[in-house]
Scaffold this motif. Structure first.
Motif, PDB file in Angstrom:
ATOM      1  N   PHE A  69      15.175 -14.845 -71.785  1.00  0.00           N
ATOM      2  CA  PHE A  69      14.873 -14.502 -70.392  1.00  0.00           C
ATOM      3  C   PHE A  69      13.292 -14.424 -70.484  1.00  0.00           C
ATOM      4  O   PHE A  69      12.746 -14.470 -71.460  1.00  0.00           O
ATOM      5  CB  PHE A  69      15.370 -13.388 -69.783  1.00  0.00           C
ATOM      6  CG  PHE A  69      14.732 -11.931 -70.576  1.00  0.00           C
ATOM      7  CD1 PHE A  69      13.890 -11.318 -69.772  1.00  0.00           C
ATOM      8  CD2 PHE A  69      15.251 -11.408 -71.767  1.00  0.00           C
ATOM      9  CE1 PHE A  69      13.312 -10.271 -70.072  1.00  0.00           C
ATOM     10  CE2 PHE A  69      14.870 -10.403 -72.280  1.00  0.00           C
ATOM     11  CZ  PHE A  69      13.696  -9.680 -71.316  1.00  0.00           C
ATOM     12  N   GLU A  70      12.780 -14.516 -69.412  1.00  0.00           N
ATOM     13  CA  GLU A  70      11.020 -14.668 -68.911  1.00  0.00           C
ATOM     14  C   GLU A  70      10.765 -16.123 -69.208  1.00  0.00           C
ATOM     15  O   GLU A  70      10.967 -16.488 -70.294  1.00  0.00           O
ATOM     16  CB  GLU A  70      10.416 -13.745 -69.958  1.00  0.00           C
ATOM     17  CG  GLU A  70      10.307 -12.385 -69.584  1.00  0.00           C
ATOM     18  CD  GLU A  70       9.974 -11.902 -67.948  1.00  0.00           C
ATOM     19  OE1 GLU A  70       8.832 -12.585 -67.811  1.00  0.00           O
ATOM     20  OE2 GLU A  70      10.339 -11.243 -67.329  1.00  0.00           O
ATOM     21  N   SER A  71      10.231 -16.799 -68.079  1.00  0.00           N
ATOM     22  CA  SER A  71       9.980 -18.307 -68.099  1.00  0.00           C
ATOM     23  C   SER A  71       9.184 -18.655 -69.302  1.00  0.00           C
ATOM     24  O   SER A  71       9.408 -19.727 -69.861  1.00  0.00           O
ATOM     25  CB  SER A  71       9.339 -18.484 -66.932  1.00  0.00           C
ATOM     26  OG  SER A  71       8.116 -17.929 -66.625  1.00  0.00           O
ATOM     27  N   GLY A  72       7.897 -17.767 -69.774  1.00  0.00           N
ATOM     28  CA  GLY A  72       6.999 -18.383 -70.820  1.00  0.00           C
ATOM     29  C   GLY A  72       7.661 -18.364 -71.912  1.00  0.00           C
ATOM     30  O   GLY A  72       7.730 -19.223 -72.986  1.00  0.00           O
ATOM     31  N   ALA A  73       8.562 -17.373 -72.397  1.00  0.00           N
ATOM     32  CA  ALA A  73       9.413 -17.240 -73.675  1.00  0.00           C
ATOM     33  C   ALA A  73      10.335 -18.332 -73.668  1.00  0.00           C
ATOM     34  O   ALA A  73      10.612 -19.122 -74.746  1.00  0.00           O
ATOM     35  CB  ALA A  73      10.118 -15.924 -73.656  1.00  0.00           C
TER      36      ALA A  73
ATOM     37  N   ASN B 293       8.957 -20.122 -60.689  1.00  0.00           N
ATOM     38  CA  ASN B 293       9.414 -20.025 -62.049  1.00  0.00           C
ATOM     39  C   ASN B 293      10.828 -20.414 -62.660  1.00  0.00           C
ATOM     40  O   ASN B 293      10.822 -20.908 -63.623  1.00  0.00           O
ATOM     41  CB  ASN B 293       9.475 -18.249 -62.220  1.00  0.00           C
ATOM     42  CG  ASN B 293       8.347 -17.413 -61.997  1.00  0.00           C
ATOM     43  OD1 ASN B 293       7.218 -17.836 -62.523  1.00  0.00           O
ATOM     44  ND2 ASN B 293       8.211 -16.277 -61.848  1.00  0.00           N
TER      45      ASN B 293
ATOM     46  N   LYS C 179      15.581 -10.838 -63.598  1.00  0.00           N
ATOM     47  CA  LYS C 179      14.778 -11.902 -62.829  1.00  0.00           C
ATOM     48  C   LYS C 179      15.320 -13.171 -63.421  1.00  0.00           C
ATOM     49  O   LYS C 179      15.575 -13.318 -64.477  1.00  0.00           O
ATOM     50  CB  LYS C 179      13.238 -11.736 -63.290  1.00  0.00           C
ATOM     51  CG  LYS C 179      12.733 -10.491 -62.909  1.00  0.00           C
ATOM     52  CD  LYS C 179      12.355 -10.480 -61.457  1.00  0.00           C
ATOM     53  CE  LYS C 179      11.353  -9.122 -60.976  1.00  0.00           C
ATOM     54  NZ  LYS C 179      11.302  -9.116 -59.646  1.00  0.00           N
TER      55      LYS C 179
ATOM     56  N   SER D 251      19.707 -11.199 -68.999  1.00  0.00           N
ATOM     57  CA  SER D 251      18.283 -11.220 -68.393  1.00  0.00           C
ATOM     58  C   SER D 251      18.140  -9.575 -67.853  1.00  0.00           C
ATOM     59  O   SER D 251      18.341  -9.363 -66.653  1.00  0.00           O
ATOM     60  CB  SER D 251      17.960 -12.186 -67.120  1.00  0.00           C
ATOM     61  OG  SER D 251      16.808 -12.082 -66.701  1.00  0.00           O
TER      62      SER D 251
ATOM     63  N   ALA E 168      16.837 -17.654 -66.778  1.00  0.00           N
ATOM     64  CA  ALA E 168      17.300 -17.218 -67.959  1.00  0.00           C
ATOM     65  C   ALA E 168      18.176 -18.634 -68.598  1.00  0.00           C
ATOM     66  O   ALA E 168      18.447 -19.354 -67.906  1.00  0.00           O
ATOM     67  CB  ALA E 168      18.055 -16.064 -67.933  1.00  0.00           C
TER      68      ALA E 168
ATOM     69  N   VAL F  85       1.417 -16.779 -66.850  1.00  0.00           N
ATOM     70  CA  VAL F  85       2.087 -15.872 -66.555  1.00  0.00           C
ATOM     71  C   VAL F  85       1.757 -14.235 -66.227  1.00  0.00           C
ATOM     72  O   VAL F  85       2.309 -13.453 -65.733  1.00  0.00           O
ATOM     73  CB  VAL F  85       3.446 -15.625 -67.786  1.00  0.00           C
ATOM     74  CG1 VAL F  85       4.103 -16.846 -67.943  1.00  0.00           C
ATOM     75  CG2 VAL F  85       2.554 -15.318 -69.074  1.00  0.00           C
TER      76      VAL F  85
ATOM     77  N   ASN G 114      15.615  -7.811 -67.268  1.00  0.00           N
ATOM     78  CA  ASN G 114      14.592  -7.491 -66.216  1.00  0.00           C
ATOM     79  C   ASN G 114      15.097  -7.839 -64.933  1.00  0.00           C
ATOM     80  O   ASN G 114      14.374  -7.952 -63.848  1.00  0.00           O
ATOM     81  CB  ASN G 114      13.472  -7.834 -66.808  1.00  0.00           C
ATOM     82  CG  ASN G 114      12.177  -7.632 -65.930  1.00  0.00           C
ATOM     83  OD1 ASN G 114      12.291  -6.286 -65.541  1.00  0.00           O
ATOM     84  ND2 ASN G 114      11.334  -8.381 -65.468  1.00  0.00           N
TER      85      ASN G 114
END
Length: 233
Positions: free
Chosen positions: A75-79, A17, A57, A53, A60, A110, A55
Motif C-alpha cells: 500500500f501507499e502509491s509511492g511504495a 493516486n 487508502k 491497506s 493498493a 507524495v 491506512n
C-alpha cells in the motif's frame, strides 16, 4: 527482465493516486486485474481491504508472484511505484546517484505536491463553508509547487532526466491544474511536460481507466460521500 505470469491485483478508484498505478502497470505492460474500492461508500474500511491497506487508502496491490515467489501486498502509491519499478527494472535507474534524483522528486510529490493540492481541492471545492484564508493558503502553496516543478523541467523532457516513476507520481495531480486555480501560461515547462507524458500510450491508457457510473462520485453534490471521506477520526 522479470516476467509476470499471473495478474497483479490492483485496488483502485479513479483519483490522482489511483491513476499513478494504473499508468505504471500499463507502461510496464504487465497483466493486472482491477478491483474498485468505492471510497465514497466506505469500501476502504472493509476488513478484507484493511488487511492489505491498513491506512484505509487506495491504491493498493497484491502481487501473487512477490519476492521468493510468495504473495505480497503493498500500500501507499509511492511504495507501490518503487516496488514495481524495482521488480521489473524499468522507470527507475540503476545508478545510485540517478536513483537519488528520482527518489527526491517521488518524495516531493507524495509529501507535498499531492497533499497540498488535495487541501486546495478540499477548501476551494468541497468544504461546507468558504474559508478565504484556507483557500488562499493552499492555492498559494499549489502555485509555489508548480513553480518548483516548472523550474525543474526547464531544459528537461522529464522531471528527473529520463521518464521515471517521478513523472508517473505527479502527472495525475498536475492534470487537475484548472480546478486547482492555476494558469498554465505561467508554467510553460509544466504545460509541455503534461502534454508529453499524457500522450505516452501506456500512461494515456492508464489515465483513461474507467469505472462504471455506479462507482463514480461528485463531491460537490454527494453529501453522503463527504461524510465518509471527510468525517472520519
Amino acid at each position: 527482465m522479470t516476467t509476470q505470469t499471473k495478474p497483479i491485483e490492483l485496488y483502485f478508484f479513479p483519483t490522482p493516486n489511483g491513476y499513478k498505478i494504473s499508468a505504471m502497470l500499463e507502461e510496464l505492460g504487465v497483466p493486472y486485474n482491477v478491483h474498485i474500492v468505492h471510497i465514497g461508500k466506505g469500501d476502504q474500511f472493509k476488513p478484507e481491504f484493511l488487511a492489505i491497506s491498513p491506512n484505509n487508502k487506495i491504491p493498493a496491490i497484491v502481487d501473487s508472484e512477490g519476492p521468493g515467489g510468495e504473495p505480497i501486498s503493498v500500500f501507499e502509491s509511492g511504495a507501490i511505484l518503487k516496488y514495481l519499478a524495482t521488480k521489473f527494472g524499468r522507470f527507475y535507474p540503476a545508478d545510485p546517484r540517478e536513483q537519488v534524483k528520482v527518489d527526491e522528486w517521488l518524495f516531493w510529490q507524495v509529501g507535498g505536491f499531492g497533499p497540498m493540492l488535495g487541501q486546495n481541492h478540499h477548501f476551494a471545492l468541497y468544504a461546507p463553508e468558504k474559508i478565504e484564508y484556507a483557500i488562499k493558503r493552499y492555492r498559494d502553496e499549489t502555485h509555489r509547487l508548480y513553480r518548483v516543478l516548472d523550474t525543474q523541467l526547464k531544459g528537461r523532457d522529464y522531471i528527473a532526466g529520463d521518464f521515471s516513476i517521478a513523472d508517473l507520481a505527479s502527472i495525475g495531480w498536475a492534470r487537475g491544474w484548472e480546478r486547482q486555480g492555476m494558469d498554465l501560461k505561467e508554467f510553460p515547462n509544466v504545460a509541455a511536460w503534461i502534454e508529453r507524458v499524457s500522450n505516452r500510450p501506456g500512461t494515456r491508457k492508464g489515465l483513461e481507466l474507467t469505472v462504471d457510473s455506479g462507482a463514480r462520485m461528485d463531491l460537490t453534490r454527494d453529501e453522503d460521500a463527504k461524510k465518509v471521506l471527510f468525517g472520519q477520526r
